[in-house]
Scaffold this active site. Sequence first.
Site, PDB file in Angstrom:
ATOM      1  NE  ARG A  54      -3.990   0.184   1.896  1.00 39.70           N
ATOM      2  CZ  ARG A  54      -5.143   0.056   1.231  1.00 39.70           C
ATOM      3  NH1 ARG A  54      -5.527  -1.127   0.787  1.00 39.70           N
ATOM      4  NH2 ARG A  54      -5.910   1.100   1.010  1.00 39.70           N
ATOM      5  CD  GLU A 149      -8.957  -0.515   0.028  1.00 42.03           C
ATOM      6  OE1 GLU A 149      -8.406   0.585  -0.191  1.00 42.03           O
ATOM      7  OE2 GLU A 149      -8.319  -1.509   0.421  1.00 42.03           O
TER       8      GLU A 149
END
Length: 197
Positions: A54, A149
């Site tokens: 990430r 998300e």
Amino acid sequence: MAIGNIKAGKLLYHLTRLSNLDSILEHGLVSRKLVKDNDIRFSDVADQEIITKRTELGLDEYIPFHFHPYSSFDVAVKATYVDEEFIYVCISRENAKLNNFKILPRHPLNNEETYQLYEYEEGFETIDWDTMHTLGTEDRYTKSVKMAECLTDLIIPPNVFQSIYVKNEETQKIVEKKLKAKGITINPPYVNIGRWL
């Protein structure tokens, strides 16, 4: 919430340890990058490989939310840390829309192609809701869709939370006491018991 109601749901869900609540109430819900840059006390639930990926993708600058509390990430975290207590910090989807949150229609780490962040409304319509609502065995694509998300790089103060989900009445009282100690006495946020915790 039944799995069939995900698209029509009103909330976004962020899973965290109960032990992080004091820090969240002090600093707001912040991105992993802000936690690191400001040396904020916080215990992460993601494994190091996910955190590294990430960060490489620049997604550490965002706070991730899911559209439901049943993602394979949530299930895996709760299974890995069976002796720990978790909560969900939830905000309203309407609030996310008004504050220009972004959407990843599929989880970025499960895709071989590069990910694309969409503006809220376009991203919402881009999500494969039919797959999101499927039950049973999940292939890679299905897992990826179910972990879509909604993200923001904003700091989210506790008085913006719509609700905090906890596992039982005892924890509900603890969380309500912590909110009151911070002067947060008006609902929302509501402190609710979630059967999925």
